[in-house]
Design a protein around this motif. Sequence first.
Motif, PDB file in Angstrom:
ATOM      1  N   ARG A   1     -10.532  -3.649   4.902  1.00 23.48           N
ATOM      2  CA  ARG A   1     -11.376  -3.737   3.709  1.00 23.48           C
ATOM      3  C   ARG A   1     -10.538  -3.941   2.452  1.00 23.48           C
ATOM      4  N   ILE A   2      -9.355  -3.322   2.407  1.00 22.92           N
ATOM      5  CA  ILE A   2      -8.447  -3.540   1.274  1.00 22.92           C
ATOM      6  C   ILE A   2      -8.019  -5.003   1.223  1.00 22.92           C
TER       7      ILE A   2
ATOM      8  N   ILE B   1       0.860  -1.176   0.000  1.00 21.44           N
ATOM      9  CA  ILE B   1       0.000   0.000   0.000  1.00 21.44           C
ATOM     10  C   ILE B   1       0.899   1.230   0.000  1.00 21.44           C
ATOM     11  N   GLY B   2       0.814   2.027  -1.049  1.00 18.36           N
ATOM     12  CA  GLY B   2       1.699   3.186  -1.167  1.00 18.36           C
ATOM     13  C   GLY B   2       3.022   2.789  -1.787  1.00 18.36           C
ATOM     14  N   ARG B   3       4.111   3.307  -1.224  1.00 19.60           N
ATOM     15  CA  ARG B   3       5.431   3.087  -1.825  1.00 19.60           C
ATOM     16  C   ARG B   3       6.410   2.574  -0.780  1.00 19.60           C
ATOM     17  N   VAL B   4       7.506   1.997  -1.280  1.00 20.55           N
ATOM     18  CA  VAL B   4       8.623   1.636  -0.410  1.00 20.55           C
ATOM     19  C   VAL B   4       9.259   2.929   0.090  1.00 20.55           C
ATOM     20  N   SER B   5       9.514   3.015   1.375  1.00 19.55           N
ATOM     21  CA  SER B   5      10.118   4.238   1.929  1.00 19.55           C
ATOM     22  C   SER B   5      11.479   4.494   1.283  1.00 19.55           C
ATOM     23  N   PRO B   6      11.753   5.731   0.892  1.00 20.21           N
ATOM     24  CA  PRO B   6      12.950   6.014   0.096  1.00 20.21           C
ATOM     25  C   PRO B   6      14.263   5.754   0.814  1.00 20.21           C
TER      26      PRO B   6
ATOM     27  N   SER C   1      -2.380   1.974  -4.569  1.00 21.35           N
ATOM     28  CA  SER C   1      -1.886   3.343  -4.438  1.00 21.35           C
ATOM     29  C   SER C   1      -2.393   3.978  -3.151  1.00 21.35           C
ATOM     30  N   LEU C   2      -1.663   4.994  -2.672  1.00 19.24           N
ATOM     31  CA  LEU C   2      -2.152   5.736  -1.513  1.00 19.24           C
ATOM     32  C   LEU C   2      -3.455   6.466  -1.838  1.00 19.24           C
ATOM     33  N   LYS C   3      -3.610   6.892  -3.065  1.00 23.95           N
ATOM     34  CA  LYS C   3      -4.888   7.504  -3.463  1.00 23.95           C
ATOM     35  C   LYS C   3      -6.039   6.543  -3.201  1.00 23.95           C
ATOM     36  N   ARG C   4      -5.836   5.276  -3.563  1.00 27.34           N
ATOM     37  CA  ARG C   4      -6.878   4.275  -3.325  1.00 27.34           C
ATOM     38  C   ARG C   4      -7.067   4.057  -1.827  1.00 27.34           C
ATOM     39  N   PHE C   5      -5.962   4.023  -1.077  1.00 26.72           N
ATOM     40  CA  PHE C   5      -6.088   3.866   0.374  1.00 26.72           C
ATOM     41  C   PHE C   5      -6.918   5.002   0.973  1.00 26.72           C
TER      42      PHE C   5
END
Length: 402
Positions: free
Chosen positions: A217-218, A147-152, A167-171
């Motif tokens: 829910r995801i 969910i989202g991205r791997v932390s940089p 995506s975080l948008k979906r979250f």
Amino acid sequence: MKVGVAFGISELANPRNFEKKASEFITALAREFDVVGGFFVSTKADFREAKAGVNFNEVDAIVLYPLTGGTEVALKEFAVYRRPIVIHGDPFNNSLAAGIELREYFRERLVPSTLVKNFNELKAALLGYEDMKETLDRFLRMRVGLIGRVSPWLINEKFELPYTRISLKRFYEYYDAVTDEEGWSAIEEVVSRAADIREPDKKALIKAGRIYVAINRILEDYSLDGFTIGCFDLIGKIGSTPCLALAMFNALGIPAACEGELNSLLGMMIVRRFFDKPAFMGNVADYGENHILLAHCTAPLIGRYVLRSHFESGTGVGVDVQLPKGRASLLKILGRKAVVAGVEVVGQEHSNVRCRTQVKIRIEDAMDFIDGTLGNHHLLVYVDSEELADLLSELGFEVMLY
């Protein structure tokens, strides 16, 4: 045993020159196994066409026969099926050369892969995979989500296994659909069992509950067995973190990792699936001659706990969990490599300048371990180190056991 078969042939070669060899190979294999496929591929387009017509998801293993060199690009696509692979090579037309290259490609993606050069070896390899079918199925068919991205800052993170990206948008769409009442209801019991609540107020607790409900829910909608989330990105958007949600999921048997790290998630899922144990994912905060201190703001709720804020941001709801003392293991996975050490949990610390859960672990030659390990995040798991190392080896990892 159902076996999928595909042949690789260079675009420079004439397929007719290899039809007899392929036919004899299929005939011999069909005497011993239920064979599916048997087509030639030279390009990715050939693979896509074959994939549309033959379902290799239903086979127990896949046999790939590179009849010539120059077939690696097409045959590597079979990694998508996540089934054990036997590569049959022969001493002609650069067949074995292609086979060795392919074997390493699959192994880097933790797909069990064996190279053979005669039918007896092929049969033995397939029967060996049949003996391990239950174990391999439990590993290869895991559904993981990011969910989202791997932390940089996870600069060593690499992950070649398939996963579902949300995506975080979906979250945030899921999060916005959760009411305050639903959020509070989800965590009310967890809050009531806390030994203490320090920084978080009810508003922060409700946000933490809404995050839990949204993720739950995801998981249901995407049929995920476990997940990791790029947690720090939530701070600026909703002023909260998923630390409490992760702690709850891990206690309930659903592997949940933070910072978007998929390698730690993989380790959590293996330990849960094969040992039915949760894992504590921690930073190496300190070490000495014979000890290591792990710290993080989330930990499975399997002991007495205090609800705190998230350390770095001062927002959200983190947890300070009193993890059990006793024998355990440290696990670090990076790609196909794994480090395992037998340790003993000896106590907790409660510094205000570290992440909230702080676990002191006794380990022999701690400085040698730190020097040889594969990166920061480690999993503390209450399983026997030798049993864990043996399982990881069976699954295809290169294991260093301390």
